[in-house]
Motif scaffolding. Structure first.
Motif, short mmCIF file in Angstrom:
data_model
loop_
_atom_site.label_atom_id
_atom_site.label_comp_id
_atom_site.label_asym_id
_atom_site.label_seq_id
_atom_site.Cartn_x
_atom_site.Cartn_y
_atom_site.Cartn_z
N MET A 1 48.41 73.73 -0.12
CA MET A 1 47.13 74.39 -0.39
C MET A 1 47.35 75.81 -0.93
O MET A 1 48.28 76.49 -0.53
N LYS A 2 46.50 76.20 -1.89
CA LYS A 2 46.59 77.54 -2.46
C LYS A 2 46.04 78.57 -1.47
O LYS A 2 45.14 78.29 -0.67
N GLU A 3 46.62 79.76 -1.53
CA GLU A 3 46.15 80.84 -0.68
C GLU A 3 44.77 81.32 -1.13
O GLU A 3 44.33 81.05 -2.24
N LEU A 4 44.11 82.06 -0.26
CA LEU A 4 42.80 82.60 -0.59
C LEU A 4 42.91 83.62 -1.71
O LEU A 4 43.93 84.27 -1.90
N ARG B 1 34.50 78.48 -3.18
CA ARG B 1 35.91 78.11 -3.24
C ARG B 1 36.78 79.30 -2.88
O ARG B 1 36.30 80.33 -2.40
N ARG B 2 38.07 79.20 -3.13
CA ARG B 2 38.99 80.27 -2.78
C ARG B 2 39.24 81.23 -3.94
O ARG B 2 40.19 82.00 -3.92
N VAL B 3 38.41 81.17 -4.96
CA VAL B 3 38.61 82.02 -6.13
C VAL B 3 38.33 83.47 -5.79
O VAL B 3 37.32 83.80 -5.17
N TYR C 1 42.89 83.54 -5.12
CA TYR C 1 43.69 83.45 -6.33
C TYR C 1 42.82 83.83 -7.53
O TYR C 1 41.60 83.70 -7.52
N GLU D 1 43.75 73.70 -5.98
CA GLU D 1 43.94 74.19 -4.62
C GLU D 1 44.73 73.20 -3.76
O GLU D 1 45.43 73.60 -2.82
N SER E 1 48.10 75.87 -13.98
CA SER E 1 48.64 76.82 -13.03
C SER E 1 49.49 77.84 -13.78
O SER E 1 49.77 77.67 -14.97
N LEU F 1 39.18 72.89 -9.85
CA LEU F 1 39.71 73.91 -8.94
C LEU F 1 40.15 73.29 -7.62
O LEU F 1 41.14 73.72 -7.02
N ALA F 2 39.41 72.29 -7.15
CA ALA F 2 39.79 71.61 -5.91
C ALA F 2 41.16 70.95 -6.06
O ALA F 2 41.99 70.99 -5.14
#
Length: 321
Positions: free
Chosen positions: A1-4, A39-41, A6, A120, A169, A116-117
């Motif tokens: 999972m990608k970090e918050l 999302r985490r964007v 990004y 992530e 990416s 994006l999901a």
């Protein structure tokens, strides 16, 4: 999972889209604002590339840039073409993820959330693929089908019904930027870098504003670019055609000799032995010369190493004034 948090850059090539981006970019900004909350964007930026437009596209980009800190304009010194305009923005991106999309927003911005999901979840390359072509004319559907069949026949690896709606990416972007060839064909390059891409299907909308920039001439040019950039099949086909012509010429020679000696009363001296080989060989030679010319021309352009784009101005430097 990608970090918050990004960062995300959205690349939008523009050519004579003054009346389009004034409507579509606010929609895209609203979509991205919602994604930032769900999302985490973290940081979001839209890179608008003016590919030598002759209308008020750059003035509109300046207006959008002044109205929103999330919009940055890049102005090229002339029209370098859609692929090079996209490369210009990709080369200036420093984000963790980069999304490319056309200015008319026929590509469904609702699919960005799914892309994006996938990013992530660990995907390095996410490709937007059309689920159908119901919004196209009959001619466009038939020509697209022929286009993909021709590329497949020539051994060019592409993703069917994928154009330029994709998410990269940082690692995938660096892989693409390592291709320093002058003759760009992003659809072939993207398919060649690997990374086990994730496919996100979407329904492409009909164009609401402006006119398509991909005319029949440009679509044909794109097909030739893809074939000659990623395949030597035409050269092999010419060699095979030469072999067939040689065999056919031999058979014609046998036939002419048979008529001449076995049925002399039916022979018309000179016409067959002169005309038929000339027609066959002349046609094949012209075709072969054209194919070879395409590859020689590509080699010529590559050896000159001319810049693929020239940035004249950006809104980041005094709002492009």
């Amino acid at each position: 999972m990608k970090e918050l948090n990004y960062s995300l850059d959205v690349v939008v090539p523009c050519y004579n889209e003054a009346g389009v981006i004034s409507v579509t970019i606010p929609r895209l900004l609203d979509c991205l604002a919602n994604l930032e909350g769900s999302r985490r964007v973290g940081r979001v930026r839209i890179l608008l590339v003016d590919d030598g437009s002759i209308d008020a596209t750059w003035a509109e980009i300046q207006t959008l840039s002044k109205a929103s800190a999330e919009v940055t304009g890049i102005r090229l010194s002339r029209n370098f073409g859609h692929q090079n305009a996209m490369l210009a923005a990709l080369s200036q991106s420093d984000a963790d993820a980069v999304l490319t999309i056309d200015a008319d927003l026929q590509d469904d911005i609702g699919a960005i959330d799914k892309m994006l999901a996938a990013f992530e979840a660990g995907s390095q390359l996410v490709l937007g693929v059309r689920s159908s072509r119901t919004s196209d004319t009959v001619f466009k559907r038939r020509s697209a089908e022929l286009y993909y069949r021709l590329l497949s026949l020539m051994g060019v690896n592409t993703v069917r019904n994928h154009a330029d709606f994709r998410l990269l990416s940082r690692q995938a972007l660096q892989a693409i930027l390592s291709y320093d060839e002058v003759n760009l064909f992003f659809r072939g390059i993207v398919a060649s870098i690997g990374f086990n891409p994730t496919i996100v299907e979407y329904e492409r909308k009909s164009r609401e504003l402006g006119e398509t920039k991909y005319t029949l001439r440009k679509m044909t040019s794109l097909a030739l670019e893809g074939i000659t950039s990623f395949s030597i099949a035409p050269l092999r086909a010419v060699s095979f055609a030469g072999l067939l012509v040689s065999l056919a010429s031999g058979l014609i020679l046998v036939w002419v000799l048979l008529i001449r000696f076995a049925f002399p009363d039916r022979a018309y001296p000179g016409w067959a032995s002169t005309l038929l080989p000339l027609l066959i060989l002349g046609g094949v030679q012209l075709f072969a010369t054209g194919v070879l010319g395409e590859y020689v021309g590509k080699t010529y352009m590559e050896t000159k190493r001319r810049p693929r784009f020239i940035v004249m101005d950006t809104t980041a430097s005094g709002e492009g004034e």
